[in-house]
Design a protein around this motif. Structure first.
Motif, PDB file in Angstrom:
ATOM      1  N   ARG B  22      -7.920  -8.453 -47.379  1.00  0.00           N
ATOM      2  CA  ARG B  22      -6.915  -8.530 -48.461  1.00  0.00           C
ATOM      3  C   ARG B  22      -7.611  -8.711 -49.804  1.00  0.00           C
ATOM      4  O   ARG B  22      -8.710  -9.256 -49.878  1.00  0.00           O
ATOM      5  CB  ARG B  22      -5.977  -9.707 -48.235  1.00  0.00           C
ATOM      6  CG  ARG B  22      -5.072  -9.634 -47.019  1.00  0.00           C
ATOM      7  CD  ARG B  22      -4.215  -8.431 -46.994  1.00  0.00           C
ATOM      8  NE  ARG B  22      -4.921  -7.379 -46.258  1.00  0.00           N
ATOM      9  CZ  ARG B  22      -4.486  -6.136 -46.154  1.00  0.00           C
ATOM     10  NH1 ARG B  22      -3.393  -5.789 -46.754  1.00  0.00           N
ATOM     11  NH2 ARG B  22      -5.145  -5.250 -45.454  1.00  0.00           N
ATOM     12  N   ARG B  23      -6.921  -8.249 -50.867  1.00  0.00           N
ATOM     13  CA  ARG B  23      -7.421  -8.513 -52.213  1.00  0.00           C
ATOM     14  C   ARG B  23      -6.939  -9.859 -52.729  1.00  0.00           C
ATOM     15  O   ARG B  23      -7.666 -10.570 -53.404  1.00  0.00           O
ATOM     16  CB  ARG B  23      -6.950  -7.417 -53.168  1.00  0.00           C
ATOM     17  CG  ARG B  23      -7.452  -6.056 -52.820  1.00  0.00           C
ATOM     18  CD  ARG B  23      -6.998  -5.070 -53.864  1.00  0.00           C
ATOM     19  NE  ARG B  23      -7.716  -5.248 -55.115  1.00  0.00           N
ATOM     20  CZ  ARG B  23      -8.875  -4.662 -55.387  1.00  0.00           C
ATOM     21  NH1 ARG B  23      -9.418  -3.868 -54.489  1.00  0.00           N
ATOM     22  NH2 ARG B  23      -9.475  -4.866 -56.530  1.00  0.00           N
ATOM     23  N   ASN B  24      -5.679 -10.178 -52.418  1.00  0.00           N
ATOM     24  CA  ASN B  24      -5.070 -11.411 -52.924  1.00  0.00           C
ATOM     25  C   ASN B  24      -5.381 -12.563 -51.970  1.00  0.00           C
ATOM     26  O   ASN B  24      -5.109 -12.471 -50.771  1.00  0.00           O
ATOM     27  CB  ASN B  24      -3.556 -11.185 -53.015  1.00  0.00           C
ATOM     28  CG  ASN B  24      -2.864 -12.286 -53.755  1.00  0.00           C
ATOM     29  OD1 ASN B  24      -3.252 -13.440 -53.643  1.00  0.00           O
ATOM     30  ND2 ASN B  24      -1.858 -11.943 -54.513  1.00  0.00           N
ATOM     31  N   LEU B  29      -4.830 -15.936 -46.883  1.00  0.00           N
ATOM     32  CA  LEU B  29      -4.593 -17.242 -46.251  1.00  0.00           C
ATOM     33  C   LEU B  29      -3.392 -17.179 -45.319  1.00  0.00           C
ATOM     34  O   LEU B  29      -3.390 -17.808 -44.248  1.00  0.00           O
ATOM     35  CB  LEU B  29      -4.369 -18.309 -47.328  1.00  0.00           C
ATOM     36  CG  LEU B  29      -5.626 -18.695 -48.083  1.00  0.00           C
ATOM     37  CD1 LEU B  29      -5.280 -19.583 -49.253  1.00  0.00           C
ATOM     38  CD2 LEU B  29      -6.580 -19.418 -47.155  1.00  0.00           C
ATOM     39  N   LEU B  30      -2.387 -16.393 -45.691  1.00  0.00           N
ATOM     40  CA  LEU B  30      -1.216 -16.231 -44.823  1.00  0.00           C
ATOM     41  C   LEU B  30      -1.632 -15.617 -43.484  1.00  0.00           C
ATOM     42  O   LEU B  30      -1.236 -16.094 -42.405  1.00  0.00           O
ATOM     43  CB  LEU B  30      -0.208 -15.334 -45.538  1.00  0.00           C
ATOM     44  CG  LEU B  30       1.265 -15.499 -45.211  1.00  0.00           C
ATOM     45  CD1 LEU B  30       1.657 -16.943 -45.395  1.00  0.00           C
ATOM     46  CD2 LEU B  30       2.087 -14.623 -46.137  1.00  0.00           C
ATOM     47  N   PHE B  67      -7.383 -24.906 -49.108  1.00  0.00           N
ATOM     48  CA  PHE B  67      -7.653 -23.611 -49.733  1.00  0.00           C
ATOM     49  C   PHE B  67      -6.533 -23.235 -50.695  1.00  0.00           C
ATOM     50  O   PHE B  67      -6.783 -22.773 -51.813  1.00  0.00           O
ATOM     51  CB  PHE B  67      -7.777 -22.533 -48.653  1.00  0.00           C
ATOM     52  CG  PHE B  67      -9.169 -22.308 -48.159  1.00  0.00           C
ATOM     53  CD1 PHE B  67     -10.069 -21.582 -48.919  1.00  0.00           C
ATOM     54  CD2 PHE B  67      -9.569 -22.782 -46.948  1.00  0.00           C
ATOM     55  CE1 PHE B  67     -11.345 -21.367 -48.462  1.00  0.00           C
ATOM     56  CE2 PHE B  67     -10.848 -22.579 -46.493  1.00  0.00           C
ATOM     57  CZ  PHE B  67     -11.735 -21.864 -47.247  1.00  0.00           C
ATOM     58  N   LEU B  68      -5.282 -23.439 -50.261  1.00  0.00           N
ATOM     59  CA  LEU B  68      -4.146 -23.068 -51.098  1.00  0.00           C
ATOM     60  C   LEU B  68      -4.129 -23.874 -52.390  1.00  0.00           C
ATOM     61  O   LEU B  68      -3.828 -23.352 -53.459  1.00  0.00           O
ATOM     62  CB  LEU B  68      -2.848 -23.283 -50.333  1.00  0.00           C
ATOM     63  CG  LEU B  68      -2.311 -22.070 -49.579  1.00  0.00           C
ATOM     64  CD1 LEU B  68      -1.024 -22.417 -48.873  1.00  0.00           C
ATOM     65  CD2 LEU B  68      -2.064 -20.936 -50.549  1.00  0.00           C
ATOM     66  N   PHE B  69      -4.471 -25.181 -52.289  1.00  0.00           N
ATOM     67  CA  PHE B  69      -4.528 -26.010 -53.491  1.00  0.00           C
ATOM     68  C   PHE B  69      -5.520 -25.428 -54.482  1.00  0.00           C
ATOM     69  O   PHE B  69      -5.228 -25.303 -55.677  1.00  0.00           O
ATOM     70  CB  PHE B  69      -4.947 -27.438 -53.133  1.00  0.00           C
ATOM     71  CG  PHE B  69      -3.798 -28.298 -52.714  1.00  0.00           C
ATOM     72  CD1 PHE B  69      -2.543 -28.121 -53.262  1.00  0.00           C
ATOM     73  CD2 PHE B  69      -3.975 -29.299 -51.785  1.00  0.00           C
ATOM     74  CE1 PHE B  69      -1.487 -28.911 -52.881  1.00  0.00           C
ATOM     75  CE2 PHE B  69      -2.911 -30.090 -51.393  1.00  0.00           C
ATOM     76  CZ  PHE B  69      -1.681 -29.899 -51.943  1.00  0.00           C
ATOM     77  N   VAL B  70      -6.702 -25.052 -53.978  1.00  0.00           N
ATOM     78  CA  VAL B  70      -7.728 -24.531 -54.893  1.00  0.00           C
ATOM     79  C   VAL B  70      -7.283 -23.210 -55.490  1.00  0.00           C
ATOM     80  O   VAL B  70      -7.453 -22.969 -56.689  1.00  0.00           O
ATOM     81  CB  VAL B  70      -9.067 -24.416 -54.157  1.00  0.00           C
ATOM     82  CG1 VAL B  70     -10.077 -23.673 -55.007  1.00  0.00           C
ATOM     83  CG2 VAL B  70      -9.582 -25.795 -53.840  1.00  0.00           C
TER      84      VAL B  70
END
Lengths: 102, 178
Positions: B22-24, B29-30, B67-70
């Protein structure tokens, strides 16, 4: 473990590890590199669990716990380093950091 | 039980492949959450239910949220806000992880209906055995893991704290950051 062949379970661990390694080698976004390291650690843990289940020993699960705590510590320090990197260089491109000045 | 292993393994490989391409980062993460849930299902099937629970709680719960927080903190660097909005309006981005997650959910319900792994498949290793091994022959390893976690905590705090006034600048903090 009698129902699932050992070779296939280890093959799954190997494929996941190879995907993580490819991610580390191919991606330049530092967040994806950290994420791929997590994938590789997880695949190594899967191999430990598979081996532990094959011989009905608890040691494989103990090793997975150690890998888990190591991954947690590693990702905390790694993400803090990413924050520092963005703060100083303004990018998440890992190639930018490898340039030397002097 | 064998079928559950094959399906979960295929889902794990597909989700991991999607995650690293993925690029995003949020989409990646999903997919990675789906991949970790699939691996947790594999753990459950081959007779490690406690480890499966730990995989869901620590990997899919704690590490991915970190990871999502960062990614959220770095939002404007990693994800362009306009690009994020455009992706959110297009349903294609979350259809993939949702479909793979639904496969895992169906498999999970199938396993629950069929019975615990100890009855139908291999003998599961109980958390009690794991705890006895951890605090018996592996006690030194547990202490070392605690030391490692403390070092990680202190290191992350040191690297992540805001800059103090009057603190000497690092050598790398030169013209580039200005």
């Amino acid at each position: 473990m009698a129902t699932v062949p050992l070779e296939l379970a280890l093959l799954l661990a190997g494929v996941l590890f190879a995907l993580g390694l490819a991610g580390v080698l191919l991606r330049r976004n530092i967040i994806f590199v950290l994420l791929s390291i997590e994938i590789m650690l997880n695949a190594a843990g899967l191999a430990f669990i598979v081996a532990g289940a094959r011989w009905q020993q608890v040691d494989g699960q103990v090793m997975f716990l150690f890998i888990l705590s190591m991954a947690a510590a590693e990702v905390a320090v790694g993400l803090a380093l990413v924050l520092q990197m963005v703060h100083r260089f303004g990018t998440v491109d890992s190639d930018v950091v490898s340039r030397m000045r002097g | 039980m064998e079928v559950a292993f094959y399906i979960a393994g295929i889902v794990a490989v597909i989700a991991t492949f999607m995650a690293i391409t993925r690029r995003n980062p949020v989409h990646a993460l999903l997919y990675l959450v789906v991949s970790l849930l699939a691996v947790a299902l594999v753990f459950y099937v081959i007779g490690a239910p406690f480890i499966a629970a730990l995989e869901v709680i620590i990997y899919a719960g704690a590490i991915i949220v970190l990871f999502l927080f960062v990614v959220m903190i770095l939002g404007n660097v990693v994800v362009r806000p306009a690009e994020l909005d455009r992706h959110l309006q297009r349903p294609l981005t979350y259809v993939g992880p949702a479909a793979l997650g639904l496969v895992l959910l169906g498999e999970f319900i199938y396993i629950l209906v069929r019975g615990a792994p100890g009855q139908t498949g291999p003998v599961a290793i109980s958390p009690q055995e794991l705890g006895e091994a951890l605090f018996g022959p592996y006690l030194v390893g547990v202490e070392l893991a605690a030391l490692l976690l403390l070092a990680g905590l202190v290191g992350a705090y040191y690297l992540g704290r805001p800059k103090q006034p009057g603190e000497p600048e690092g050598e790398t903090d030169g013209d580039r950051s200005a």
